[in-house]
Write a protein that holds these residues in place. Sequence first.
Motif, PDB file in Angstrom:
ATOM      1  N   TRP A 164       0.999  -1.481   0.567  1.00  0.00           N
ATOM      2  CA  TRP A 164      -0.181   0.154   0.175  1.00  0.00           C
ATOM      3  C   TRP A 164       0.490   0.998  -0.339  1.00  0.00           C
ATOM      4  O   TRP A 164       2.060   1.541   1.186  1.00  0.00           O
ATOM      5  CB  TRP A 164      -0.798   0.080   1.494  1.00  0.00           C
TER       6      TRP A 164
ATOM      7  N   GLU B 255       4.095   6.798   2.023  1.00  0.00           N
ATOM      8  CA  GLU B 255       3.715   6.231   3.306  1.00  0.00           C
ATOM      9  C   GLU B 255       3.655   5.427   3.017  1.00  0.00           C
ATOM     10  O   GLU B 255       2.846   5.104   2.212  1.00  0.00           O
ATOM     11  CB  GLU B 255       2.594   7.138   4.065  1.00  0.00           C
TER      12      GLU B 255
ATOM     13  N   LYS C 172       2.848   0.670   3.525  1.00  0.00           N
ATOM     14  CA  LYS C 172       2.466  -0.754   4.083  1.00  0.00           C
ATOM     15  C   LYS C 172       2.521  -1.609   3.637  1.00  0.00           C
ATOM     16  O   LYS C 172       2.391  -1.467   2.159  1.00  0.00           O
ATOM     17  CB  LYS C 172       1.210  -0.111   5.212  1.00  0.00           C
ATOM     18  N   TRP C 173       2.819  -2.648   4.287  1.00  0.00           N
ATOM     19  CA  TRP C 173       2.802  -3.993   3.756  1.00  0.00           C
ATOM     20  C   TRP C 173       2.997  -5.072   4.700  1.00  0.00           C
ATOM     21  O   TRP C 173       3.314  -4.895   5.242  1.00  0.00           O
ATOM     22  CB  TRP C 173       4.275  -4.098   2.041  1.00  0.00           C
ATOM     23  N   ARG C 174       3.703  -6.087   3.664  1.00  0.00           N
ATOM     24  CA  ARG C 174       3.820  -7.840   4.898  1.00  0.00           C
ATOM     25  C   ARG C 174       4.741  -8.353   3.732  1.00  0.00           C
ATOM     26  O   ARG C 174       4.636  -8.903   3.136  1.00  0.00           O
ATOM     27  CB  ARG C 174       2.846  -8.588   4.591  1.00  0.00           C
TER      28      ARG C 174
ATOM     29  N   GLU D 104       3.194  -7.250   9.924  1.00  0.00           N
ATOM     30  CA  GLU D 104       2.427  -6.182   8.693  1.00  0.00           C
ATOM     31  C   GLU D 104       3.689  -4.920   8.554  1.00  0.00           C
ATOM     32  O   GLU D 104       4.211  -4.230  10.235  1.00  0.00           O
ATOM     33  CB  GLU D 104       1.432  -5.170   9.090  1.00  0.00           C
TER      34      GLU D 104
ATOM     35  N   ARG E 180       5.495  -0.723   8.387  1.00  0.00           N
ATOM     36  CA  ARG E 180       5.240   0.727   7.509  1.00  0.00           C
ATOM     37  C   ARG E 180       6.415   1.308   7.822  1.00  0.00           C
ATOM     38  O   ARG E 180       7.753   1.000   8.502  1.00  0.00           O
ATOM     39  CB  ARG E 180       3.931   1.610   8.791  1.00  0.00           C
ATOM     40  N   HIS E 181       6.568   2.446   6.867  1.00  0.00           N
ATOM     41  CA  HIS E 181       7.748   3.336   6.694  1.00  0.00           C
ATOM     42  C   HIS E 181       7.106   4.605   5.947  1.00  0.00           C
ATOM     43  O   HIS E 181       6.316   4.163   5.212  1.00  0.00           O
ATOM     44  CB  HIS E 181       8.388   2.663   6.231  1.00  0.00           C
ATOM     45  N   THR E 182       7.709   5.813   6.531  1.00  0.00           N
ATOM     46  CA  THR E 182       7.732   6.964   5.221  1.00  0.00           C
ATOM     47  C   THR E 182       9.053   7.580   5.247  1.00  0.00           C
ATOM     48  O   THR E 182       9.342   7.400   5.706  1.00  0.00           O
ATOM     49  CB  THR E 182       6.861   8.011   6.848  1.00  0.00           C
TER      50      THR E 182
ATOM     51  N   TYR F 293       8.886  -3.220  -3.551  1.00  0.00           N
ATOM     52  CA  TYR F 293       8.820  -4.117  -2.194  1.00  0.00           C
ATOM     53  C   TYR F 293       9.227  -5.151  -2.160  1.00  0.00           C
ATOM     54  O   TYR F 293       8.923  -5.831  -2.800  1.00  0.00           O
ATOM     55  CB  TYR F 293       7.144  -3.792  -1.636  1.00  0.00           C
TER      56      TYR F 293
END
Length: 186
Positions: free
Chosen positions: A53, A96, A98-100, A106, A108-110, A146
Motif C-alpha cells: 500500500w 507513506e 505499508k506492506w506484509r 506488517e 510501515r515506513h515513511t 517492496y
Amino acid sequence: MSISVLLAKKALGPLIAVFLILQGCTPMAKDDVLKFSTHDIGLACYGGVTNAWLQYAGMVSELCDTEAGRDKLPTDINRVPGSLAGFYQAFESPLEMKWRSRDGTELRHTVDLKKEIPVPRIKYDHPERVFDKEPFQGVPTVVVEYDDRTVNVYFAATLQVRPLDPATRPSVEHVDVFTLVYSRTL
C-alpha cells in the motif's frame, strides 16, 4: 575611427548577449538539465510481499493484495513497472508505505524524498551529451519497490542524448537510466 563606430563596437557585444538570453540560449550547468519537476510513480512487489500500500500526494495505490510477490529475478533489475500511476509534482508529499513481509509481519515506513534528495535530479555520467531542449522522453518515474522487509526507491528515466559520433547518427539517442536513491530494510 569615428565615435559612432566605437559606440557600435562597444554596444554590439551586450546587444548580442541580450538577444541570446531572450532566445533562451543562456548557459546552464549540465547537471541542471537533468532536474525534473514532475514525475510518474510505479510500484513493484517481490520476495513474498503481500498487501503493498502506498499513499502519495493524496492518492492511494495497492499491489499484491491477492497473491504474494514472486522472488526478484535478474531480469527485474532496472525494470520499470508496466503500470504507472499519476502525474505528480516532484516530491509533492512523503511516501507513506505499508506492506506484509514474507513472514506475514506488517511493516510501515515513511520517506520524505524532499528531505532525502533536496533537488530532484536524474544522475547520468555524461550530462554534457544530454539534449538540453528536451532532456527526457516522457517524464521521470519514481519506482517504489517492496522486497520482503526492504523498500527501495529508484529514479527511472529515458534520456535524449547526442550521439558520440553525430556524423554516423545525426539524431538523438535514447538512454534508459535507473538509479537507486533510497533503500531501507526493516
